[in-house]
Design an enzyme around this catalytic site. Structure first.
Site, short mmCIF file in Angstrom:
data_model
loop_
_atom_site.label_atom_id
_atom_site.label_comp_id
_atom_site.label_asym_id
_atom_site.label_seq_id
_atom_site.Cartn_x
_atom_site.Cartn_y
_atom_site.Cartn_z
N TYR A 122 1.06 -1.22 0.13
CA TYR A 122 -0.01 -0.01 0.09
C TYR A 122 0.62 1.44 -0.04
O TYR A 122 0.55 2.21 -0.14
CB TYR A 122 -0.99 0.03 1.23
CG TYR A 122 -2.01 -1.12 1.29
CD1 TYR A 122 -1.81 -2.63 0.62
CD2 TYR A 122 -3.32 -0.57 1.07
CE1 TYR A 122 -2.80 -3.30 0.86
CE2 TYR A 122 -4.38 -1.39 1.06
CZ TYR A 122 -4.13 -2.80 0.61
OH TYR A 122 -5.22 -3.77 0.81
N LYS A 169 3.87 -14.63 5.56
CA LYS A 169 4.29 -15.39 4.37
C LYS A 169 5.62 -15.42 4.25
O LYS A 169 6.43 -15.39 3.16
CB LYS A 169 3.37 -14.97 3.19
CG LYS A 169 3.51 -16.06 2.01
CD LYS A 169 2.77 -17.14 2.00
CE LYS A 169 2.68 -18.15 0.77
NZ LYS A 169 1.84 -19.51 1.08
N ASP A 202 -2.20 -18.45 4.17
CA ASP A 202 -3.12 -18.97 3.53
C ASP A 202 -3.50 -20.04 4.42
O ASP A 202 -4.87 -20.47 4.59
CB ASP A 202 -2.46 -19.94 2.41
CG ASP A 202 -1.16 -20.33 2.61
OD1 ASP A 202 -0.64 -19.92 3.56
OD2 ASP A 202 -0.60 -21.13 1.51
N ASP A 226 -5.88 -6.26 5.40
CA ASP A 226 -6.86 -5.89 4.51
C ASP A 226 -7.85 -6.81 4.12
O ASP A 226 -9.06 -6.90 4.27
CB ASP A 226 -6.52 -4.94 3.38
CG ASP A 226 -7.75 -4.31 2.73
OD1 ASP A 226 -8.66 -4.23 3.26
OD2 ASP A 226 -7.08 -3.83 1.48
N ASP A 230 -11.67 -8.47 6.23
CA ASP A 230 -12.66 -8.66 5.28
C ASP A 230 -13.44 -10.20 5.36
O ASP A 230 -14.83 -10.36 5.49
CB ASP A 230 -12.89 -8.27 4.05
CG ASP A 230 -12.68 -6.76 3.80
OD1 ASP A 230 -12.68 -5.92 4.82
OD2 ASP A 230 -13.17 -6.36 2.53
#
Length: 331
Positions: A122, A169, A202, A226, A230
């Site tokens: 971002y 990750k 994941d 982010d 959600d």
């Protein structure tokens, strides 16, 4: 207090929320700072002077949704506010609401997601190397990683939560996510009473939809935060019932995390729950926990009764009727 109603359904849910906050027993002088696509176009900048001037005076804002064009047009207002005011901690509590039917009716979900808010992909550092080949730079720094980790652990300590899970990750991005993890581990050592765990993003996503009740506090870099926040909202009914806060050392902006839903604007059926719950977080931040608790419990009582719910959560009440029901529970 700075009030940024936003656009689309923003002014409707903001009006309902202001009424509910005022009924909670606090006296707030609201300073309205309108911000929408038309104002941004006229000002020629995503954060016009009147918005920044107001937040510079109050240091606390309550913000409705402002739509962001996809693929073109002006940048995200949310991202711009976070960078300009250094609102480095995005905080999203995700809690089950009584009476609201979800895929997880048999468990109670109660987690808080802490997302680093200022860097990662971002940062917006993109470059077209040659035609049709674009690179985007992922920026992870020690300063940003340490401070979001400290914020999450301090919150856990203050609120009596027992476990922080860092999401990463680092098996693939060994340098960038590796640095984030090293910072989280270092901070965790200063909080020995809080359990510290790590999950690859994941696997964490899979675990969230299999056993969401096992999560307490999640700690993530910007992009993963982010996406995962959600996903977590979907476990309890969607973005319309989940609050959010952007916190810095000197400023704070509390906001609904859903979009501006222009197709619903003006119909009087928008659900103000997310912004109302964000206002609960705002009241707690302002040192008014009793008023925040009063408002949160009133919202939960309306959901439990299931008589005055908006259409998006299975009811037929208007925005105003829902707000009236919440206010009546506080009398």
């Amino acid at each position: 207090m700075t009030l940024i109603p936003g656009d689309g359904i923003g002014p409707e849910v903001a009006d309902a929320t202001v009424r509910a906050v005022d009924a909670a027993g606090v006296s707030i002088q609201w300073e309205r700072a309108d911000l929408n696509a038309e104002i941004i176009a006229k000002a020629g900048e995503v954060l016009p002077k009147h918005v920044l001037d107001s937040l510079g005076r109050t240091h606390v804002g309550l913000k409705g949704p402002v739509g962001t064009p996809i693929g073109s047009g002006f940048p995200s207002v949310n991202v711009a506010l976070r960078k300009r005011l250094d609102l480095y901690a995005n905080v999203r509590p995700v809690r089950s609401l009584p009476g609201l039917k979800t895929r997880f009716d048999d468990v109670r979900i109660d987690m808080v997601i802490f997302r680093e808010n200022t860097e990662d992909l971002y940062s917006g550092l993109e470059h077209e190397v040659v035609k049709d080949v674009v690179t985007s730079l992922k920026v992870i720094t020690r300063v940003a990683s340490v401070r979001i980790a400290e914020y999450a652990f301090r919150f856990a300590q203050k609120t009596g939560r027992k476990k922080v899970t860092a999401i990463h990750k680092a098996n693939i991005m060994k340098l960038a996510d590796g640095l984030f993890l090293r910072c989280c581990r270092e901070v965790a050592q200063s909080f020995p009473d809080i359990e510290y765990k790590e999950l690859i993003v994941d696997n964490a996503s899979m675990q969230l939809v299999i056993r969401p009740e096992t999560f307490d506090i999640l700690l993530l870099p910007n992009l993963y935060g982010d996406i995962v926040s959600d996903l977590a909202a979907g476990l309890v009914g969607g973005l319309g019932v989940v609050p959010g806060a952007n916190m810095g050392d000197h400023d704070a902006v509390f906001e609904a995390v859903h979009g501006s839903a222009p197709d619903l604007a003006g119909k009087g059926i928008a659900n103000p729950t997310a912004l109302m719950l964000s206002a609960v977080m705002m009241l707690e931040h302002l040192g008014e926990p009793a008023a925040g608790k009063r408002l949160r419990e009133a919202i939960e009582q309306v959901y439990a009764a299931q008589e005055h719910l908006p259409p998006d959560v299975g009811g037929s009440a208007s925005t105003r009727e829902f707000a009236d029901a919440v206010i009546s529970k506080m009398k």
